[in-house]
Design a protein around this motif. Sequence first.
Motif, PDB file in Angstrom:
ATOM      1  N   GLY A  27       0.823  -1.196   0.000  1.00 26.44           N
ATOM      2  CA  GLY A  27       0.000   0.000   0.000  1.00 26.44           C
ATOM      3  C   GLY A  27       0.859   1.248   0.000  1.00 26.44           C
ATOM      4  N   LEU A  28       0.220   2.345  -0.281  1.00 28.82           N
ATOM      5  CA  LEU A  28       0.853   3.654  -0.252  1.00 28.82           C
ATOM      6  C   LEU A  28       0.741   4.183   1.171  1.00 28.82           C
ATOM      7  N   HIS A  29       1.840   4.699   1.703  1.00 28.22           N
ATOM      8  CA  HIS A  29       1.814   5.310   3.032  1.00 28.22           C
ATOM      9  C   HIS A  29       1.343   6.750   2.851  1.00 28.22           C
ATOM     10  N   GLY A  30       0.095   6.990   3.178  1.00 22.74           N
ATOM     11  CA  GLY A  30      -0.519   8.293   2.947  1.00 22.74           C
ATOM     12  C   GLY A  30      -1.545   8.180   1.836  1.00 22.74           C
ATOM     13  N   THR A  31      -1.935   9.323   1.317  1.00 27.24           N
ATOM     14  CA  THR A  31      -2.913   9.349   0.229  1.00 27.24           C
ATOM     15  C   THR A  31      -2.289  10.009  -0.987  1.00 27.24           C
ATOM     16  N   LEU A  32      -2.886   9.801  -2.128  1.00 25.10           N
ATOM     17  CA  LEU A  32      -2.378  10.433  -3.345  1.00 25.10           C
ATOM     18  C   LEU A  32      -2.352  11.952  -3.223  1.00 25.10           C
ATOM     19  N   GLU A  33      -3.231  12.492  -2.418  1.00 24.83           N
ATOM     20  CA  GLU A  33      -3.295  13.935  -2.251  1.00 24.83           C
ATOM     21  C   GLU A  33      -2.184  14.467  -1.343  1.00 24.83           C
ATOM     22  N   THR A  34      -1.673  13.641  -0.433  1.00 23.48           N
ATOM     23  CA  THR A  34      -0.711  14.122   0.562  1.00 23.48           C
ATOM     24  C   THR A  34       0.717  13.633   0.343  1.00 23.48           C
ATOM     25  N   VAL A  35       0.909  12.622  -0.477  1.00 23.03           N
ATOM     26  CA  VAL A  35       2.234  12.015  -0.666  1.00 23.03           C
ATOM     27  C   VAL A  35       3.077  12.813  -1.653  1.00 23.03           C
ATOM     28  N   ASP A  36       4.362  12.905  -1.360  1.00 21.75           N
ATOM     29  CA  ASP A  36       5.329  13.471  -2.306  1.00 21.75           C
ATOM     30  C   ASP A  36       5.577  12.395  -3.357  1.00 21.75           C
ATOM     31  N   LEU A  37       4.979  12.560  -4.520  1.00 23.96           N
ATOM     32  CA  LEU A  37       5.066  11.509  -5.540  1.00 23.96           C
ATOM     33  C   LEU A  37       6.455  11.373  -6.156  1.00 23.96           C
ATOM     34  N   SER A  38       7.365  12.296  -5.899  1.00 23.06           N
ATOM     35  CA  SER A  38       8.734  12.097  -6.386  1.00 23.06           C
ATOM     36  C   SER A  38       9.515  11.165  -5.457  1.00 23.06           C
ATOM     37  N   HIS A  39       9.043  11.042  -4.205  1.00 23.30           N
ATOM     38  CA  HIS A  39       9.659  10.146  -3.215  1.00 23.30           C
ATOM     39  C   HIS A  39       8.572   9.466  -2.380  1.00 23.30           C
ATOM     40  N   PRO A  40       7.710   8.693  -3.031  1.00 21.05           N
ATOM     41  CA  PRO A  40       6.625   8.066  -2.279  1.00 21.05           C
ATOM     42  C   PRO A  40       7.137   6.962  -1.355  1.00 21.05           C
ATOM     43  N   VAL A  41       6.397   6.748  -0.283  1.00 19.35           N
ATOM     44  CA  VAL A  41       6.696   5.668   0.658  1.00 19.35           C
ATOM     45  C   VAL A  41       5.584   4.641   0.537  1.00 19.35           C
ATOM     46  N   PHE A  42       5.996   3.399   0.320  1.00 20.98           N
ATOM     47  CA  PHE A  42       5.068   2.272   0.239  1.00 20.98           C
ATOM     48  C   PHE A  42       5.390   1.303   1.360  1.00 20.98           C
ATOM     49  N   TRP A  43       4.406   0.505   1.747  1.00 19.48           N
ATOM     50  CA  TRP A  43       4.675  -0.611   2.647  1.00 19.48           C
ATOM     51  C   TRP A  43       4.426  -1.905   1.883  1.00 19.48           C
ATOM     52  N   VAL A  44       5.171  -2.942   2.263  1.00 24.35           N
ATOM     53  CA  VAL A  44       4.995  -4.270   1.693  1.00 24.35           C
ATOM     54  C   VAL A  44       4.900  -5.251   2.865  1.00 24.35           C
ATOM     55  N   ARG A  45       3.870  -6.065   2.844  1.00 26.16           N
ATOM     56  CA  ARG A  45       3.692  -7.063   3.906  1.00 26.16           C
ATOM     57  C   ARG A  45       4.752  -8.138   3.772  1.00 26.16           C
ATOM     58  N   GLY A  46       5.245  -8.605   4.902  1.00 25.73           N
ATOM     59  CA  GLY A  46       6.262  -9.646   4.887  1.00 25.73           C
ATOM     60  C   GLY A  46       5.999 -10.704   5.933  1.00 25.73           C
ATOM     61  N   ASP A  47       6.470 -11.897   5.654  1.00 26.02           N
ATOM     62  CA  ASP A  47       6.404 -13.014   6.589  1.00 26.02           C
ATOM     63  C   ASP A  47       7.096 -12.593   7.888  1.00 26.02           C
ATOM     64  N   LYS A  48       6.464 -12.861   9.015  1.00 31.57           N
ATOM     65  CA  LYS A  48       7.003 -12.424  10.309  1.00 31.57           C
ATOM     66  C   LYS A  48       8.354 -13.056  10.634  1.00 31.57           C
ATOM     67  N   ARG A  49       8.719 -14.145   9.960  1.00 34.33           N
ATOM     68  CA  ARG A  49      10.059 -14.716  10.162  1.00 34.33           C
ATOM     69  C   ARG A  49      11.134 -13.755   9.676  1.00 34.33           C
ATOM     70  N   PHE A  50      10.804 -12.926   8.704  1.00 34.09           N
ATOM     71  CA  PHE A  50      11.768 -12.016   8.089  1.00 34.09           C
ATOM     72  C   PHE A  50      11.519 -10.553   8.463  1.00 34.09           C
ATOM     73  N   VAL A  51      10.259 -10.236   8.730  1.00 33.11           N
ATOM     74  CA  VAL A  51       9.852  -8.859   9.035  1.00 33.11           C
ATOM     75  C   VAL A  51       9.003  -8.903  10.305  1.00 33.11           C
ATOM     76  N   PRO A  52       9.644  -8.839  11.472  1.00 30.85           N
ATOM     77  CA  PRO A  52       8.890  -8.980  12.727  1.00 30.85           C
ATOM     78  C   PRO A  52       7.719  -8.013  12.859  1.00 30.85           C
ATOM     79  N   GLU A  53       7.813  -6.841  12.248  1.00 32.45           N
ATOM     80  CA  GLU A  53       6.745  -5.847  12.352  1.00 32.45           C
ATOM     81  C   GLU A  53       5.642  -6.081  11.317  1.00 32.45           C
ATOM     82  N   ASP A  54       5.729  -7.190  10.555  1.00 33.46           N
ATOM     83  CA  ASP A  54       4.695  -7.591   9.596  1.00 33.46           C
ATOM     84  C   ASP A  54       4.738  -6.846   8.265  1.00 33.46           C
ATOM     85  N   ARG A  55       5.431  -5.726   8.220  1.00 30.49           N
ATOM     86  CA  ARG A  55       5.554  -4.985   6.964  1.00 30.49           C
ATOM     87  C   ARG A  55       6.832  -4.170   7.001  1.00 30.49           C
TER      88      ARG A  55
END
Length: 155
Positions: A27-55
């Motif tokens: 997902g996109l961290h924020g909304t299309l209206e508020t995100v700096d589209l030249s440096h957007p931040v996304f999250w990606v879900r990950g297996d908890k064995r590799f990403v303890p925080e789930d994303r």
Amino acid sequence: MKPNESLLKAHLEGAPFLAGADAGKWGLHGTLETVDLSHPVFWVRGDKRFVPEDRVYLRFDITGYSQEAPTAAPWDAAANCALPVARWPRGDGITVVFNPAWKVDALYAPCDRMAMQGHETWKGMCPQWWWQPTFTIVRYLEFVYACLNPADHEN
């Protein structure tokens, strides 16, 4: 080369991105209206064995998008700064891509602009991931998701 922010916005409003977001893969961290589209931040879900925080959050630089591949690095979304290396995803095969010994401002991936430099052999080894101008940001997110969720991709 400036990023094509209107093209990125169209890709973020498209079915492939929205399907992955609806499935909880990314997902996109924020909304299309508020995100700096030249440096957007996304999250990606990950297996908890590799990403303890789930994303994991990734801050992208989309200079030249989509003619040129984006580049991304792990990001601390709460503090709005680079993610400390101690909190990077870890595990079998994961540390090849999330490799701070190589760089802390890019992933070691065939779809990452910085990693592609000097790794032209990857084009033949993994053509499905080697960035093409016809790709969207979804290709990069799919690559990261596949790395962080290997059980989802076993035969």
